[in-house]
Every structure is written in structure tokens, then in C-alpha cells.
Design a protein around this motif. Structure first.
Motif, PDB file in Angstrom:
ATOM      1  N   UNK A 352       0.836  -1.203   0.000  1.00 21.94           N
ATOM      2  CA  UNK A 352       0.000   0.000   0.000  1.00 21.94           C
ATOM      3  C   UNK A 352       0.866   1.246   0.000  1.00 21.94           C
ATOM      4  N   UNK A 353       1.944   1.212   0.768  1.00 22.09           N
ATOM      5  CA  UNK A 353       2.842   2.366   0.823  1.00 22.09           C
ATOM      6  C   UNK A 353       3.486   2.626  -0.533  1.00 22.09           C
ATOM      7  N   UNK A 354       3.756   1.568  -1.295  1.00 26.27           N
ATOM      8  CA  UNK A 354       4.305   1.734  -2.640  1.00 26.27           C
ATOM      9  C   UNK A 354       3.288   2.391  -3.573  1.00 26.27           C
ATOM     10  N   UNK A 355       2.046   1.927  -3.492  1.00 25.84           N
ATOM     11  CA  UNK A 355       1.004   2.428  -4.390  1.00 25.84           C
ATOM     12  C   UNK A 355       0.501   3.805  -3.977  1.00 25.84           C
ATOM     13  N   UNK A 356       0.327   3.986  -2.671  1.00 25.68           N
ATOM     14  CA  UNK A 356      -0.262   5.219  -2.142  1.00 25.68           C
ATOM     15  C   UNK A 356       0.553   5.685  -0.930  1.00 25.68           C
ATOM     16  N   UNK A 357       1.641   6.398  -1.149  1.00 20.74           N
ATOM     17  CA  UNK A 357       2.471   6.843  -0.015  1.00 20.74           C
ATOM     18  C   UNK A 357       1.697   7.639   1.020  1.00 20.74           C
ATOM     19  N   UNK A 358       0.677   8.372   0.602  1.00 21.14           N
ATOM     20  CA  UNK A 358      -0.097   9.169   1.551  1.00 21.14           C
ATOM     21  C   UNK A 358      -0.804   8.298   2.592  1.00 21.14           C
ATOM     22  N   UNK A 359      -1.173   7.063   2.210  1.00 19.55           N
ATOM     23  CA  UNK A 359      -1.831   6.154   3.147  1.00 19.55           C
ATOM     24  C   UNK A 359      -0.890   5.818   4.300  1.00 19.55           C
ATOM     25  N   UNK A 360       0.365   5.538   3.981  1.00 19.39           N
ATOM     26  CA  UNK A 360       1.361   5.279   5.015  1.00 19.39           C
ATOM     27  C   UNK A 360       1.490   6.473   5.949  1.00 19.39           C
ATOM     28  N   UNK A 361       1.466   7.668   5.381  1.00 16.23           N
ATOM     29  CA  UNK A 361       1.627   8.878   6.189  1.00 16.23           C
ATOM     30  C   UNK A 361       0.485   9.046   7.196  1.00 16.23           C
ATOM     31  N   UNK A 362      -0.738   8.830   6.771  1.00 13.21           N
ATOM     32  CA  UNK A 362      -1.867   9.091   7.673  1.00 13.21           C
ATOM     33  C   UNK A 362      -2.128   7.937   8.636  1.00 13.21           C
ATOM     34  N   UNK A 363      -2.027   6.704   8.166  1.00 18.16           N
ATOM     35  CA  UNK A 363      -2.360   5.591   9.044  1.00 18.16           C
ATOM     36  C   UNK A 363      -1.260   5.283  10.048  1.00 18.16           C
ATOM     37  N   UNK A 364      -0.014   5.613   9.728  1.00 15.09           N
ATOM     38  CA  UNK A 364       1.057   5.416  10.714  1.00 15.09           C
ATOM     39  C   UNK A 364       0.861   6.311  11.929  1.00 15.09           C
ATOM     40  N   UNK A 365       0.102   7.410  11.767  1.00 17.56           N
ATOM     41  CA  UNK A 365      -0.179   8.300  12.894  1.00 17.56           C
ATOM     42  C   UNK A 365      -1.165   7.691  13.888  1.00 17.56           C
ATOM     43  N   UNK A 366      -1.806   6.595  13.501  1.00 12.24           N
ATOM     44  CA  UNK A 366      -2.786   5.961  14.382  1.00 12.24           C
ATOM     45  C   UNK A 366      -2.184   4.825  15.202  1.00 12.24           C
ATOM     46  N   UNK A 367      -0.891   4.608  15.083  1.00 11.85           N
ATOM     47  CA  UNK A 367      -0.227   3.523  15.802  1.00 11.85           C
ATOM     48  C   UNK A 367      -0.480   3.648  17.304  1.00 11.85           C
ATOM     49  N   UNK A 368      -0.811   2.517  17.915  1.00 11.31           N
ATOM     50  CA  UNK A 368      -1.075   2.491  19.351  1.00 11.31           C
ATOM     51  C   UNK A 368      -2.539   2.648  19.710  1.00 11.31           C
ATOM     52  N   UNK A 369      -3.366   3.132  18.799  1.00  9.76           N
ATOM     53  CA  UNK A 369      -4.794   3.247  19.065  1.00  9.76           C
ATOM     54  C   UNK A 369      -5.444   1.860  19.013  1.00  9.76           C
ATOM     55  N   UNK A 370      -6.585   1.740  19.638  1.00  9.12           N
ATOM     56  CA  UNK A 370      -7.377   0.517  19.564  1.00  9.12           C
ATOM     57  C   UNK A 370      -8.609   0.766  18.706  1.00  9.12           C
ATOM     58  N   UNK A 371      -8.981  -0.213  17.911  1.00  7.26           N
ATOM     59  CA  UNK A 371     -10.205  -0.124  17.117  1.00  7.26           C
ATOM     60  C   UNK A 371     -11.170  -1.206  17.586  1.00  7.26           C
ATOM     61  N   UNK A 372     -12.492  -0.949  17.431  1.00  3.95           N
ATOM     62  CA  UNK A 372     -13.133   0.241  16.873  1.00  3.95           C
ATOM     63  C   UNK A 372     -12.923   1.468  17.759  1.00  3.95           C
TER      64      UNK A 372
END
Length: 450
Positions: A352-372
Motif C-alpha cells: 500500500x505504501x508503494x502504491x499510495x504513499x499518503x496512506x502510510x503517512x496518515x495511518x502510521x499516525x494511528x499507531x497504538x490506538x485501539x479499534x473500533x
């Protein structure tokens, strides 16, 4: 044995497994084939190029026999047969129409097969000839032929790093495919990613004549298990012999093929995987069944798992089991299967990071959160990192498509890509395939790697 990509090489015949749902996509009248990354678009492009592999395609073989196959674009550069991204960029910089460049690709192919000469020193030479000699080009296409042809287009996201330009290029290609349909005996097949097919590429007159032929590359759970056993029973030496003792099979032209009962959801398929992984994902039934657990934890936001992710997970599970649980009664330990899911998630996040670098940028900021979790909590994280909004997200290619709509636009892009989903109560969730790799937690779920 469980390789997850062929990188442009011709696939090994022993790996050839055709889900019934893919037969439609391989037919000559399926001009548009849509699928996510890792579902087989480039694999089938490579198969269609090979006379020997096409002969193994079962019920699809008859109409593909004695046909000339050309690749009109792929992730393997071949400047004589098709332009690369730099050629497209220069062409568009001059204000030219990609439709003419794609028709030049077709004309070079037809001229070569018909043993006729047209200007081919550079792509602009072929386009100039086409534009300056429309009657000669028409005669070339209309002449009687003693051959049938199929031209295949794949990896079209590699034509440009700019969404608008890529759309223009793909739209020009689809117009060319529609033009080609008027010439008997010549066929085209375009492999598109789902996000490409959902954009504006079909915004031209009579596009419905193409969309009516659309086929999708999807994999049900039984298809993934059938593919796995196709690989396992053809393993070298004693390993393959051992797997064939478990899996019903037959021999065809020196290649072992899984029996029909192993190609569908069946008791035989379930029993075979239980011989590898045991009955439970723990010490008892409360933890789930490996046969269903593996695929469900590899599904994206649309509930679909890819063969690439599945094979990567099983391969990692087998290696981990051999290293950590050598005395275990089954080849796949349940804890190793969980680590296999972790590995597959890491691979998918990298893709995903190869195809859409912006996805890596935004979702890496959510590290440590719990979902939902609440949507507001997600936006708070993003605003802290990108106070100027989504348009400030770094990306060297294909930025967020709807960044101009703010964080709601980003959420929609992530949902369409299968990375986020919204639960009925409005909370945001992330499928394990991505959650683990991006470092988010879930109560009772597979843990991310540290």
C-alpha cells in the motif's frame, strides 16, 4: 513453492490454478477485468502470453488456442511494444491525446503481425504517421487477416504519478479498446485496479459497451485453499508425495492437479487443512477453527482476501512452526499462524505504501490506538500531525484523491481502498490485514509486532 509474485517471469505450470470465477475474466469477450492488488492481474497477463500455459486453462482454452498475444502495457518495460511513463508525460506535455498514442500501439502490433512497415523509430513517429495518413492506417486495420490477436494491458497505474493524467491515459486506452472492437479477430483485455475503475475513466460516449463486458477477479475461501493445495502437492521430492497423501488429486500432462472436491467448500478441503493446522486456534474450540480463521483475518474492508496475502501467511507460519515448535504434532502451530498473519499484514502495508504513499503517512499516525474507535479520535491525531489539512500530506505519487474535501474525503478514499470501515454505531474499524501492520490494537485480536 509458496512464492507470492512472478515479477514479470512466466509462471511455473504447477502453480496454475483457475478459480471458476476467473474463467469469465479470461474469455476474449471480457474486455475489462477489475481486481485489487495481489489477486492475479499480472499473473494472468503472464499466463496469457504463454502458448503452453494457455493450453492448460481448461474450458477457456478453445477460444485462446492459436491466437497471437501481445502485451500493450505492463510493469515490464518494452519500449518497442508500448510507451513508458516518460513517453506518456512528454506526449501529454505537448497537449496531445493519449487515444492517438494507444492507437499507435495497436497499429505497430498489427503491422508487425501483418509483416508491413510503418514508422517505428520513436512513438511520436508512429503517431505522426497515423495522424497524417489516416486512410493508410484504416486500410492496415481493415485488411483481411489470417491470424487472430489479443492485446493485454496491465499495471496502468505505472503510466503516471498524477491522478488526473492517469485517468486521461486510461480513458484514452478504453476509447481505443472500443475502436478496436470494430475489427473482427482483434481483441483487447484491460486489467484495472478497483480504484481506477471507480474513477472517471469511463466518461466517454458508448463506454457502456465496455462496462457490459466487465469481469472481476475475486477469491472465495475455497479458492484460496484450492490454490494452496495446488502448490503443496507439486512440492519437490518427498514433500509433494507427503502432501498428495493428504490431498485428493490427479495427474495431467506430468503435473499434479487438485481434485474437483478440493476446489470447492467441502469436507475434504476442511479435513486436509486440519491435517496441517489441527482443529483449533488454541487448546480448544473457543479460539476458532484454522480453516476459516486464516482467511477471515486476511480480509480487507470489503471482506475479500487475496492469494498473495494468504500464501505469505501460510509460508511464514510454516517457517515459524519449524523453528519454534519442531515437536508440535501439526505442521502449522496456531501461534505460528498468528505470526503468519502479522507477516502478511506487514507485506500488505508495504505494498500500500508503494502504491499510495499518503496512506502510510496518515495511518502510521494511528499507531497504538485501539479499534473500533470514534472518528473524532482519528481526526484529532491527523490534525496534530497535519495542521494545514489533508492537502499537506506528503506524497511523491498519487496523493489522496479527495483531499480537497478535507478529512471526510480522506476517510472515503481509505474506505474505497478497503483500509477503513464504519460500523453501524458510527465508530471506525480497520480490518486485521492492515491493523496489525499499522500497529493498531484490538481487544482479543492478533497483536501487532513490536
Amino acid at each position: 513453492m509458496l512464492e507470492t509474485g512472478n515479477f514479470g517471469a512466466s509462471p511455473d505450470p504447477t502453480t496454475l490454478y483457475v478459480p471458476l470465477s476467473h474463467l469469465k475474466a479470461l474469455r476474449l469477450d471480457a474486455h475489462i477485468v477489475v481486481g485489487a492488488r495481489g489477486v492475479g492481474k499480472s499473473f494472468w497477463t503472464a499466463v496469457l502470453q504463454s502458448d503452453a500455459l494457455r493450453a492448460l486453462l481448461g474450458s477457456a482454452t478453445s477460444e485462446l488456442a492459436r491466437i497471437s498475444v501481445r502485451v500493450g502495457f505492463s510493469n515490464v518495460e518494452n519500449i518497442a511494444n508500448h510507451p513508458n511513463a516518460d513517453v506518456f508525460a512528454a506526449f501529454l506535455d505537448h497537449g496531445d491525446d493519449p487515444y492517438d498514442l494507444w492507437r499507435a500501439v495497436i497499429l505497430r502490433w498489427v503491422a508487425e503481425e501483418s509483416k508491413q512497415d510503418i514508422p517505428c523509430r520513436e512513438w511520436k513517429d508512429t503517431v505522426v504517421w497515423l495522424k497524417s495518413n489516416p486512410e493508410a492506417a484504416a486500410r492496415l486495420m481493415e485488411q483481411p487477416r489470417d491470424w487472430r490477436g489479443l492485446i493485454v494491458f496491465d499495471a496502468l497505474d505505472r503510466t503516471s504519478a498524477v491522478w488526473q493524467r492517469m485517468d486521461e491515459i486510461v480513458r484514452g486506452l478504453l476509447r481505443t479498446v472500443l475502436w478496436l472492437k470494430s475489427f473482427p479477430g482483434l481483441h483487447a483485455k484491460v486489467f484495472l485496479r478497483e480504484d481506477q475503475a471507480e474513477r472517471t475513466v469511463f466518461n466517454f460516449p458508448d463506454a457502456s459497451k465496455l462496462t457490459a463486458t466487465k469481469a472481476e477477479l475475486t477469491w472465495d475461501r475455497h479458492d484460496l485453499h484450492g490454490l494452496l493445495w495446488q502448490r503443496l502437492i507439486n512440492a519437490p521430492a518427498g514433500q509433494g508425495e507427503c502432501m498428495r497423501a493428504i490431498c485428493p488429486h490427479r495427474e495431467e500432462a506430468g503435473i499434479w492437479r487438485v481434485a474437483d472436491e478440493m476446489k470447492r467448500e467441502s469436507e475434504a478441503q476442511r479435513r486436509a487443512f486440519e491435517r496441517l493446522a489441527g482443529p483449533w486456534m488454541g487448546r480448544d474450540r473457543r479460539r476458532g477453527v484454522p480453516y476459516t480463521w486464516c482467511v477471515s483475518h486476511l480480509a480487507d474492508g470489503q471482506g475479500r482476501a487475496s492469494p498473495r496475502s494468504f500464501l505469505a501467511a501460510i509460508r511464514q507460519a510454516a517457517e515459524d512452526s519449524a523453528e519454534r515448535y519442531g515437536q508440535h504434532e501439526f505442521a502449522l502451530h496456531y501461534e505460528s499462524i498468528k505470526r503468519g498473519i502479522q507477516k502478511a499484514s506487514e507485506i500488505r502495508v508495504h505494498e500500500i505504501a508503494e502504491d499510495y504513499p499518503w496512506v502510510q503517512e496518515v495511518l502510521s499516525e494511528l499507531k497504538g490506538m485501539n479499534v473500533p474507535c470514534e472518528w473524532e479520535a482519528v481526526v484529532t491525531r491527523w490534525k496534530a500531525k497535519f495542521p494545514d489539512g489533508p492537502k499537506s500530506i506528503p506524497s511523491d505519487r498519487l496523493p489522496a484523491q479527495h483531499a480537497e474535501r478535507g478529512w471526510e474525503g480522506v476517510r472515503e478514499d481509505l474506505r474505497r481502498l478497503g483500509l477503513l470501515e464504519t460500523k453501524q454505531d458510527g465508530r471506525i474499524d480497520m480490518p486485521d490485514l492492515y491493523r496489525v501492520g499499522f500497529g493498531l490494537g484490538r481487544k482479543g485480536g492478533v497483536k501487532p509486532r513490536n
